[in-house]
Design a protein around this motif. Structure first.
Motif, short mmCIF file in Angstrom:
data_model
loop_
_atom_site.label_atom_id
_atom_site.label_comp_id
_atom_site.label_asym_id
_atom_site.label_seq_id
_atom_site.Cartn_x
_atom_site.Cartn_y
_atom_site.Cartn_z
N THR A 435 0.82 -1.22 0.00
CA THR A 435 0.00 0.00 0.00
C THR A 435 0.84 1.26 0.00
O THR A 435 0.32 2.35 -0.23
CB THR A 435 -0.90 0.03 1.25
OG1 THR A 435 -0.07 0.11 2.41
CG2 THR A 435 -1.75 -1.22 1.33
N LEU A 436 2.14 1.14 0.28
CA LEU A 436 2.97 2.34 0.45
C LEU A 436 2.97 3.27 -0.76
O LEU A 436 2.81 4.48 -0.61
CB LEU A 436 4.41 1.93 0.80
CG LEU A 436 4.58 1.15 2.11
CD1 LEU A 436 6.04 0.80 2.34
CD2 LEU A 436 4.05 1.96 3.28
N PRO A 437 3.18 2.75 -2.00
CA PRO A 437 3.19 3.69 -3.14
C PRO A 437 1.90 4.48 -3.29
O PRO A 437 1.92 5.64 -3.70
CB PRO A 437 3.45 2.77 -4.35
CG PRO A 437 4.09 1.55 -3.77
CD PRO A 437 3.48 1.37 -2.43
N GLY A 438 0.76 3.84 -2.95
CA GLY A 438 -0.51 4.53 -3.09
C GLY A 438 -0.64 5.73 -2.18
O GLY A 438 -1.36 6.68 -2.50
N TYR A 439 0.05 5.70 -1.05
CA TYR A 439 0.01 6.83 -0.12
C TYR A 439 1.25 7.70 -0.26
O TYR A 439 1.60 8.46 0.67
CB TYR A 439 -0.10 6.31 1.31
CG TYR A 439 -1.44 5.69 1.62
CD1 TYR A 439 -2.59 6.46 1.60
CD2 TYR A 439 -1.55 4.33 1.92
CE1 TYR A 439 -3.83 5.89 1.89
CE2 TYR A 439 -2.78 3.76 2.21
CZ TYR A 439 -3.92 4.54 2.19
OH TYR A 439 -5.14 3.99 2.46
N SER A 440 1.92 7.64 -1.41
CA SER A 440 3.13 8.43 -1.69
C SER A 440 4.18 8.22 -0.60
O SER A 440 4.85 9.15 -0.15
CB SER A 440 2.78 9.93 -1.79
OG SER A 440 1.86 10.15 -2.82
N LEU A 441 4.30 6.98 -0.19
CA LEU A 441 5.21 6.65 0.89
C LEU A 441 6.27 5.69 0.38
O LEU A 441 5.95 4.71 -0.30
CB LEU A 441 4.44 6.02 2.05
CG LEU A 441 5.14 5.97 3.41
CD1 LEU A 441 5.54 7.35 3.87
CD2 LEU A 441 4.21 5.32 4.44
N SER A 442 7.51 6.02 0.69
CA SER A 442 8.64 5.17 0.32
C SER A 442 9.41 4.83 1.57
O SER A 442 9.44 5.61 2.53
CB SER A 442 9.55 5.87 -0.69
OG SER A 442 10.80 5.22 -0.79
N LEU A 443 10.03 3.68 1.59
CA LEU A 443 10.81 3.28 2.76
C LEU A 443 12.26 3.73 2.66
O LEU A 443 13.08 3.34 3.48
CB LEU A 443 10.75 1.76 2.93
CG LEU A 443 9.37 1.22 3.33
CD1 LEU A 443 9.41 -0.28 3.47
CD2 LEU A 443 8.87 1.85 4.61
N ASP A 444 12.56 4.56 1.67
CA ASP A 444 13.90 5.11 1.53
C ASP A 444 13.89 6.54 2.06
O ASP A 444 13.21 7.41 1.51
CB ASP A 444 14.34 5.10 0.07
CG ASP A 444 15.81 5.44 -0.09
OD1 ASP A 444 16.43 5.86 0.90
OD2 ASP A 444 16.35 5.28 -1.21
N PRO A 445 14.60 6.82 3.14
CA PRO A 445 14.55 8.19 3.71
C PRO A 445 15.08 9.25 2.76
O PRO A 445 14.78 10.43 2.94
CB PRO A 445 15.42 8.07 4.97
CG PRO A 445 16.29 6.88 4.74
CD PRO A 445 15.49 5.93 3.89
N LYS A 446 15.87 8.87 1.75
CA LYS A 446 16.39 9.86 0.81
C LYS A 446 15.27 10.53 0.03
O LYS A 446 15.40 11.67 -0.41
CB LYS A 446 17.37 9.21 -0.15
CG LYS A 446 18.64 8.68 0.52
CD LYS A 446 19.56 8.04 -0.48
CE LYS A 446 20.82 7.49 0.19
NZ LYS A 446 21.71 6.83 -0.79
N ASP A 447 14.15 9.81 -0.16
CA ASP A 447 13.04 10.38 -0.92
C ASP A 447 12.35 11.50 -0.16
O ASP A 447 11.56 12.25 -0.73
CB ASP A 447 12.02 9.28 -1.27
CG ASP A 447 12.61 8.22 -2.18
OD1 ASP A 447 13.61 8.53 -2.87
OD2 ASP A 447 12.12 7.09 -2.18
N PHE A 448 12.62 11.62 1.14
CA PHE A 448 11.95 12.64 1.95
C PHE A 448 12.86 13.83 2.23
O PHE A 448 12.46 14.74 2.93
CB PHE A 448 11.48 12.03 3.27
CG PHE A 448 10.31 11.11 3.13
CD1 PHE A 448 9.03 11.57 3.37
CD2 PHE A 448 10.48 9.80 2.74
CE1 PHE A 448 7.94 10.74 3.24
CE2 PHE A 448 9.40 8.96 2.61
CZ PHE A 448 8.12 9.42 2.85
N SER A 449 14.05 13.79 1.70
CA SER A 449 14.99 14.89 1.94
C SER A 449 15.01 15.88 0.79
O SER A 449 15.78 16.83 0.82
CB SER A 449 16.40 14.34 2.16
OG SER A 449 16.84 13.64 1.02
#
Length: 1147
Positions: A435-449
């Motif tokens: 479900t993560l991609p559907g909520y614009s969520l990635s498990l890579d912290p680099k995507d949030f920086s």
């Protein structure tokens, strides 16, 4: 029908359903190995025809679903393939019996069946049978695919016969009424002879024949039959079957328009469209006209050849737009029947797949929304999971990613519903990850920086919490720590204060059992979870590499001209210089670190948490040089502002070192934080050169440390400061201990001093030392100590002002004297007439405690070890702060002539400015005792000085120096010589302190006339003995020889001179008697003549006298006035006084 098939698609309507099942005990591995080979035969071409037969295989199929086979023939199980193990002949009858029992389950719809027996050999296996195939083993079964093809051909024969039987127009026969299971009880007692009933029978049969034609590969025929069935069923309002006819029409049209299929599977089969003409230009034309073909044109073998052109023009196939409209209509008819919920649901799924290909997402979402609300029977938990998962996949198919994620999460929660005895936490976790991609969520912290936050933070936080809980229930604490760390790192800005506390408490409890690491976590399905560095705990805003302390900084020896020339541009701004943040971060810094020395990096951090943040094991991450990081622990207050933190380490090798980041341990999570991944960080560079090791010198002194920190104008830092209080003229020895506290031997040492800017005139050497004694102890090994003795001598101006001393006055003797002015005048008794007002600079009136300050710096340059070989050294500075208190003053200076022309009496008025009793003495003179604040006069007999004989500076230096500078140097040399010969010292007995009272700078005005020997040196000899201050004895009546010598020390030639000797007697009452021609007689003339004398030359003249009476006689030698003598100053003609004592001769 109670079990929906969510994988249904429109092209499944043309397939034959074959069930593959095991008989008896067959291992799962062996079964699916054969099942895979059987299912690979999914379509075959019919012999002597262009038709293609398609097969759909299932290894599990509910028998009750076959009851709907008349309604839609693709739901009917028409073939059965069974797989069994049989190792002995005696087991064969039982095995065959089980095969028959299996066939009985689907016997009502079965066309044909096959049994594949593995492991049986012998007579039974050699008997030829059509329904049974024997194979020695699962590996030795090459003919499985061929057997399956033969089996499918047998199915086709039965199918074709049924199609022909139903399609033949039997006008005289009564057409049976096809029913779905729930209709049978409703049709009891109907009038079978009514026209309405017959039309219903005809319409349903026509729809059934359309299904058979579609399965038999006759696409165009099926379209014609579906159109006819629609018209018949619409006329009798048979809505359920009308919906089935419309759905069949849609399926046939989809197969025609989309040969690649709508299931979305890779490698989907492309179905042939039979003899239907392909007109590409008009195939997808909107609103294509539906024209029914005349049923008379149909034959048992399909459409007549002479009507093929008409069929092509008729366009019985629906357009892509009409397909969706017909699906909507069919679904609306299905919705009228509660028992047709599964049919309605599957029709919605098929329509969605078609719309996904047509990229009509909004309309597809309407079909899916309808499917959500279709009420089926009470579903089991597994069926609910399957339903929500399929809905999620379909939403993903049409691009509704968030909606897809929602249903995927519902399916995940269903996996661990309370009603399930054994919750499937692994399945729940797997679905949550999807479900993560559907909520614009990635498990890579680099995507949030990078950039702004994407997605709904509240939903993402909830989902991450569920991942943490699922991980914990799975028994994987490392996974729970990783997800919780990710939540804290990425969602920190969106958490409330209470949520921050709760999350950190949970993280601490998890890490107590399993600490967080920087190792990737690989899941069983191969997904790797990257490490999560906690770069926001604390947040770093600035990183600065610090230079070593001033005493440890390496400096390069300037051996070549231009070696240290700056390469910086002289322009304030140059457009040629590239300005890049990356270059600034990686650029080399203009200072060096030293191998083995502790180096520092300063970080400006702040704590975003609402509570105190404890950071443990915080150290540096470096590359390029072997580096020993010395971790630190810190505690940051809640929501602190920018807070400086210094991280230290020791480079072990030389080269270029780059600071890549730092590591921390926060809440039990170990993090490697790289500078490149930190947003908004500022740095002045992260690469620095590490030079070879140097020794380290530590100095300690015998003097106390000073509270005054010296600030040299050059900007250099002073390592240590010492202070001392001295009286003016006092000397004290400073003992400096030099200890090598490094790891390398100290081989070279240079010591220099620098007096800081002062307004005071300082005489003599302020600091002096002998370095040779210290260097004799070198090389200094690590841990060894050497000593250096430095003499501190303070000699300021000792002069003062005459009018400040009211109790001293002249004694009446005519002398030459001068009042003196001193910088210490403020500390002596103040003037009576001084008015109140602003005090003069340097002290308040009457402030007897104020002294002067001298400041100097001792510089130590030292080197050794590998760094010395590379041309580096270190610089250490010792600041010296000296408070100078006044001791004695010379308030007035004057001279009196002595009996000798080579001497004079120096009169000094001395004043004791201290608060203690003080004694003063000159060389070879008695001590003079002065009480506190008392002044007295002291007389010192001194020899006059011949300064003309002082050596001149070298010619080259004389040419380069300024005349005023040369004169200043000569004056200082004279002062030093006078002070050395006088040797005036003072002593304070109560303090046991002594010092020198310097007259340097005091006697300059007295030199020309009183203290300096004339350039012309006159000597008078009586009987060969010099006569200057003592009386020469002679006898009455004996002639005595008189010689006058002249030595010329001037730089010019002098003479000739004429001198007359005049004898006289001094009656000691102020009366001189010159009438002595009866008492003194000259042998020869009384006038002497001297020739011209060259520089440094000498001349003499001789004469004789005869004394006739006894007594004391004086000889006055007078010069004749002429042009030669008038050119010279009178002071050059100072002859000694001649005293002759005439005594009685022997009897």
């Amino acid at each position: 029908m109670s079990v929906p098939d969510y994988m249904q698609c429109a092209e499944d309507h043309q397939t034959l359903l074959v069930v593959v099942q095991p008989v008896g005990i067959v291992s799962e591995e062996n079964f699916f190995r054969i099942y895979k080979r059987v299912s690979s035969v999914s379509q075959i071409s019919v012999r002597d025809s262009q038709r293609v037969l398609c097969i759909r295989y299932r290894h599990h199929y509910p028998p009750e679903n076959s009851e709907w086979g008349d309604f839609q023939t693709h739901r009917k199980v028409v073939g059965l393939v069974t797989i069994t193990d049989c190792c002995s002949a005696k087991d064969w009858p039982q095995t065959f019996e089980k095969f028959h029992v299996q066939k009985e389950i689907y016997s009502s719809t079965l066309y044909d069946s096959r049994l594949f027996v593995f492991g049986l050999q012998g007579e039974i296996a050699e008997q030829p049978r059509t329904d049974v195939a024997f194979y020695p083993s699962y590996e030795d079964c090459q003919s499985v695919e061929k057997r399956v093809e033969d089996f499918i051909e047998s199915l086709f024969i039965v199918l074709e016969s049924k199609r022909l039987d139903r399609a033949t127009d039997k006008s005289g026969d009564k057409i049976p009424l096809l029913c779905v299971p729930f209709e049978k009880k409703d049709f009891v007692g109907l009038d079978t002879d009514s026209r309405h009933y017959k039309k219903r029978c005809q319409g349903r049969m026509r729809k059934h024949v359309g299904d058979l034609c579609l399965q038999a590969g006759m696409l165009q025929d099926s379209l014609v039959h579906y159109h006819m069935a629609v018209e018949l069923l619409r006329s009798v309002n048979d809505f359920l079957w009308l919906g089935a006819a419309l759905e069949g029409l849609c399926s046939a049209s989809v197969i025609y328009h989309y040969p690649g299929g709508t299931s979305g599977k890779t490698g989907a089969r492309r179905f042939q469209a039979g003899p239907l003409p392909a007109e590409a230009a008009n195939r997808h034309r909107p609103g294509a006209q539906e024209v029914l073909i005349d049923p008379g044109a149909l034959t048992t073998n399909g459409i007549n050849a002479d009507t093929s052109a008409e069929i092509g023009r008729a366009k019985n196939c629906l357009s892509p737009e009409d397909i969706i409209d017909k699906y909507k209509e069919a679904i609306s008819y299905y919705s009228k029947y509660k028992s047709a919920g599964v049919i309605e649901l599957e029709a919605c799924v098929k329509a969605v797949r078609v719309l996904a290909i047509q990229k009509r997402s909004v309309e597809a979402s309407e079909f899916l929304q309808n499917a959500v609300y279709i009420n089926l029977r009470q579903l089991s938990e597994e069926e609910k999971i399957q339903r929500y998962s399929i809905l999620s996949e379909l939403y993903e198919l049409i691009g509704f990613r968030r909606k897809s994620a929602f249903f995927k999460r519902v399916a995940a929660m269903q996996c661990v519903a309370p009603s399930i005895a054994e919750p499937g936490w692994r399945a729940c976790y797997k679905l949550l990850l999807e479900t993560l991609p559907g909520y614009s969520l990635s498990l890579d912290p680099k995507d949030f920086s990078k950039g702004t936050h994407r997605g709904w933070a509240a939903v993402q936080t909830r989902l991450l919490h569920e991942l943490v809980y699922a991980s914990r229930r799975m028994g994987n604490p490392a996974l729970a720590v990783r997800h919780l760390s990710f939540l804290l790192q990425t969602m920190l800005d969106f958490l409330s204060d209470q949520e921050k506390k709760d999350v950190t408490q949970s993280l601490e409890s998890y890490t107590a059992k399993c600490p967080g690491t920087m190792e990737p976590i690989t899941l069983p399905d191969g997904l790797a979870l990257p490490p999560v560095p906690l770069t926001k705990l604390p947040i770093v805003r600035h990183v600065k590499l610090l230079n070593l302390p001033a005493s440890l900084r390496p400096q390069k020896m300037k051996s070549l001209l231009g070696q240290n020339v700056s390469t910086k541009s002289p322009f304030i701004y140059s457009p040629i210089i590239a300005h890049s943040r990356g270059e600034e971060r990686n650029k080399k810094i203009d200072f060096q670190w030293v191998q083995g020395a502790v180096c520092e990096v300063q970080l400006m951090v702040y704590n975003p948490m609402p509570f105190e943040l404890r950071v443990e094991n915080m150290g540096l991450l470096t590359s390029g040089v072997e580096f020993e990081s010395l971790p630190a622990a810190l505690s940051l207050p809640a929501e602190s502002g920018l807070y400086p933190v210094t991280l230290v380490g020791v480079p072990q090798t030389t080269g270029m070192i780059t600071v890549n980041g730092y590591h921390t341990t926060v809440f039990g999570v170990f993090s490697d934080c790289l500078l490149d991944s930190l947003p908004g960080i500022k740095t002045s560079g992260s690469t620095v050169e590490v030079i070879p090791a140097l020794p380290r010198l530590q100095i300690s002194t015998s003097l106390p440390r000073s509270a005054h920190s010296l600030q040299p104008s050059s900007g250099d830092e002073v390592s240590a400061n010492v202070s001392v209080q001295l009286y003016n003229g006092e000397t004290q020895q400073l003992v400096i201990k030099l200890e090598n506290i490094g790891m390398e031997p100290l081989e070279k040492l240079e010591v220099t001093s620098k007096l800081l800017t002062t307004k005071e005139k300082l005489y003599g050497d302020f600091l002096s030392w002998k370095l040779e004694e210290t260097l004799a102890q070198f090389p200094l090994q690590p841990g060894e100590v050497a000593t250096l003795a430095v003499d501190i001598t303070v000699k300021l101006d000792f002069s003062c002002q005459e009018s400040l001393l009211q109790d001293l006055s002249d004694d009446g003797v005519s002398v030459s004297g001068f009042p003196l002015c001193s910088p210490f005048r403020q500390v002596v008794r103040p003037r009576v007439e001084t008015k109140s007002g602003n005090p003069p600079e340097g002290g308040k009136p009457g402030d007897t405690s104020h002294g002067k300050t001298l400041e100097a710096i001792l510089n130590f340059r030292y080197s050794g070890g590998p760094g010395h070989m590379e041309g580096y050294y270190r610089h250490l500075s010792l600041g010296l702060h000296v408070e100078v208190e006044p001791s004695v003053f010379f308030t007035r200076v004057s001279t009196l002539p002595a009996t000798s022309t080579r001497q004079c009496h120096l009169l000094l008025d001395v004043f004791n400015s201290t608060e203690h009793e003080l004694t003063v003495r000159a060389r070879n003179n008695e001590e003079l005792t002065l009480h506190a604040g008392e002044g007295q006069r002291m007389a010192v007999q001194v020899d006059k000085f011949s300064f003309e004989s002082f050596p001149e500076p070298p010619g080259e230096q004389e040419r380069c120096a300024h005349p005023k500078q040369l004169e200043q140097e000569r004056r200082e040399a004279r002062d030093l010589e006078m002070n050395r010969k006088l040797g005036i010292c003072w002593q304070i007995p109560s303090l046991k302190r002594t010092g020198e009272a310097s007259v340097e700078g005091l006697l300059n005005q007295l030199l020309p006339e009183h203290l300096q020997l004339a350039p012309l040196q006159w000597d008078v000899l009586v009987d060969g003995q010099p006569c200057d201050c003592e009386a020469a004895a002679c006898r009455v009546g004996d002639p005595i020889r008189l010689e006058v010598r002249l030595t010329n020390w001037s730089p010019r030639s002098v003479g000739p001179f004429a001198l007359t000797v005049v004898p006289f007697q001094d009656h000691q009452n102020g009366t001189h008697s010159y009438d002595l021609h009866r008492a003194v007689s000259f042998v020869g003339s009384s006038t002497f003549h001297l020739d011209a004398v060259q520089p440094s030359g000498q001349s003499a003249c001789l004469g004789a006298l005869l004394f006739l009476y006894t007594g004391d006689f004086f000889l006055h030698i007078r010069f004749h006035e002429d042009s030669t003598s008038k050119e010279l100053p009178p002071s050059w003609f100072c002859l000694p006084s001649v005293h002759v004592r005439a005594l009685e001769g022997p009897a």
